[in-house]
Design a protein around this motif. Sequence first.
Motif: not given
Length: 398
Positions: A16-20, A57-61, A84-88, A239-245
Amino acid sequence: MKKSTPERRETWITGIGIVSSLGDGLEATWRALQTGHINVDETTFAPWMVHPLVPLALDAQIPKKGDQRQMQAWQRIGTYAAGLALDSAGIKDNSEILARTDMIVAAGGGERDLAVDSAILTARGGGNSGPEMLNERLMNDLRPTLFLAQLSNLLAGNISVVHGVSGSSRTFMGEEAAGVDAVRIAWAKIAAGQSEIALVGAAQNAERKEMLMLYECGGFNLKEKMSPVWSRNGGGFALGSGGVFLVLESRSHAESRGAVPFARLVNVVSAHSSRSAAGGVEAVLGGLWEALEIEEEPSAIVTAASGASPAAAEESAFLSDHADTPVRAVGTSFGHLVEAQFPLAMAMAALSISRGELFPSNDPSGFEVETKEKPSRVVAIGVGHWRGEGMALLEAIA
């Protein structure tokens, strides 16, 4: 002769990868949910509001600055969440697995040019909007790069380039329904033996004036003051900003590499209610519930309800038929992530199962009740603000 049902392979959620607006990653998100924190900006886009993305910190991914620069904000959000999801899932640097990881992305259109959109609406308001006007303005006024940025498969392409995911790729467009079908197809391919592992999800940048203008034209925006989903009485969505994988994987594949699952994904179903008559959404949800083939009442329901009318009211009526089952609407805390909203509900359902507790209610209306029951079986629900319904059944793995 009764037709036999093909045997389904067991599918696990292993990443699971999530930012919000609540945080970057699972731990930050879970902590925010425990405290009831809601990050909403009621002033920048007043009278509308958005749930802004936390700083990343975009550089992390996305380590290459050149990759970051050529992406629009929603693509950076999605590519970051996919990493983040691939890391998870523990496959981030496994080139052998990534080379055969399938990818299904639900994406909206690219970010638009507010000046062009405003000029078109002004012309239309002044009666200067012949049939050829729209195409002429779009072809002459938009930069070629902006046209390219509107290709929905760019997000999948960026994920492939940055993270090396290079199995089959498929992209869906169509607001909430796209998010439902992206997950449904990924699950179906694994269950049918056509895929072993898949990355699936979506992303949205809500901090866009032209997007707020678009939804205002349909009367969908919540205005003036933030309120929980079940208290809006047709007030619309924030509306909310975010990404979920999510990383979905066949049980045999996950076990062979020692993956630790969050939950079992038992079934995913989708439908479209016509919305032409009252009760359509409620009826479709009843049909989806039966199609899930639930053998006993689930221990919780996590819904992607937007708050838009009349869909939210009809979903509320449907949920009243399951009044003994605790409900959580992720839209109250995260805002509405459109294509990513159903994957978000699934992610929170899987996270609750893996942690052995349902996250607390953030709803003073009393519709959502607290529970100490361990969520061993959770239904995720998606109802589009305009159209597109879906459900998923998730279970704990003994």
